[in-house]
Design a protein around this motif. Sequence first.
Motif, PDB file in Angstrom:
ATOM      1  N   GLU A   6      -2.732  83.564  24.885  1.00  0.00           N
ATOM      2  CA  GLU A   6      -2.933  83.439  23.436  1.00  0.00           C
ATOM      3  C   GLU A   6      -2.773  84.783  22.760  1.00  0.00           C
ATOM      4  OE1 GLU A   6      -6.379  80.226  24.509  1.00  0.00           O
ATOM      5  OE2 GLU A   6      -6.502  82.397  24.708  1.00  0.00           O
ATOM      6  N   ARG A  19      -2.596  83.332  12.154  1.00  0.00           N
ATOM      7  CA  ARG A  19      -1.739  82.440  12.935  1.00  0.00           C
ATOM      8  C   ARG A  19      -1.944  82.752  14.408  1.00  0.00           C
ATOM      9  NH1 ARG A  19       3.120  79.388  12.645  1.00  0.00           N
ATOM     10  NH2 ARG A  19       4.604  79.760  14.340  1.00  0.00           N
ATOM     11  N   SER A  21      -1.032  81.955  18.389  1.00  0.00           N
ATOM     12  CA  SER A  21       0.061  81.470  19.214  1.00  0.00           C
ATOM     13  C   SER A  21      -0.382  81.410  20.666  1.00  0.00           C
ATOM     14  CB  SER A  21       1.285  82.379  19.085  1.00  0.00           C
ATOM     15  OG  SER A  21       1.795  82.362  17.768  1.00  0.00           O
ATOM     16  N   CYS A  22       0.231  80.512  21.397  1.00  0.00           N
ATOM     17  CA  CYS A  22      -0.106  80.358  22.809  1.00  0.00           C
ATOM     18  C   CYS A  22       1.173  80.009  23.560  1.00  0.00           C
ATOM     19  CB  CYS A  22      -1.144  79.262  22.977  1.00  0.00           C
ATOM     20  SG  CYS A  22      -1.502  78.825  24.691  1.00  0.00           S
ATOM     21  N   ARG A  71       4.341  73.139  17.513  1.00  0.00           N
ATOM     22  CA  ARG A  71       4.760  73.534  18.853  1.00  0.00           C
ATOM     23  C   ARG A  71       6.257  73.738  18.914  1.00  0.00           C
ATOM     24  NH1 ARG A  71       3.047  68.682  22.783  1.00  0.00           N
ATOM     25  NH2 ARG A  71       4.421  69.680  24.304  1.00  0.00           N
ATOM     26  N   THR A  77       5.480  76.648  23.631  1.00  0.00           N
ATOM     27  CA  THR A  77       4.559  77.430  22.811  1.00  0.00           C
ATOM     28  C   THR A  77       3.895  76.526  21.786  1.00  0.00           C
ATOM     29  OG1 THR A  77       5.978  79.375  23.057  1.00  0.00           O
ATOM     30  CG2 THR A  77       4.378  79.421  21.287  1.00  0.00           C
ATOM     31  N   HIS A  79       1.291  76.740  18.252  1.00  0.00           N
ATOM     32  CA  HIS A  79       0.773  77.630  17.220  1.00  0.00           C
ATOM     33  C   HIS A  79      -0.327  76.933  16.431  1.00  0.00           C
ATOM     34  CE1 HIS A  79       4.315  80.138  17.926  1.00  0.00           C
ATOM     35  NE2 HIS A  79       5.045  79.040  17.834  1.00  0.00           N
ATOM     36  N   GLN A  81      -1.715  77.579  12.601  1.00  0.00           N
ATOM     37  CA  GLN A  81      -1.761  78.291  11.328  1.00  0.00           C
ATOM     38  C   GLN A  81      -3.079  77.962  10.648  1.00  0.00           C
ATOM     39  OE1 GLN A  81       0.492  80.507   9.895  1.00  0.00           O
ATOM     40  NE2 GLN A  81      -1.123  80.786   8.356  1.00  0.00           N
TER      41      GLN A  81
END
Length: 121
Positions: A6, A19, A21-22, A71, A77, A79, A81
Amino acid sequence: QVQLVESGGGLVQPGGSLRLSCAVSGSIFSINEMGWYRRAPGKARELVARLSSGGDTNYADSVKGRFIVSRDNANNTVHLQMNSLKPEDAAVYYCTADGKVTPRSSLVRYWGQGTQVTVSS
């Protein structure tokens, strides 16, 4: 070995945005649902948002209209927001991915290590 990494957490003022992300790395054959959970101090872990491979979403009532999950299937990935952040959104946020490492393996939920979100003026 499958890993979820992450990024994007930090300190933000009330009303601000972040935001998250992963990214899923490692040898994974397929990913079904991806999502985000959070745990605030003294509280139980709760679902924030989840997104199926087909695009269906589910949000916690407390974040509806403020958070958006998305995604990128090509890059494995997901996300999150986060807009109009409130102090009560402060927590450690964890991403998840439900995946298989082979076509015949069982579906396993993988977890990220967590990223801290602090909402304070």
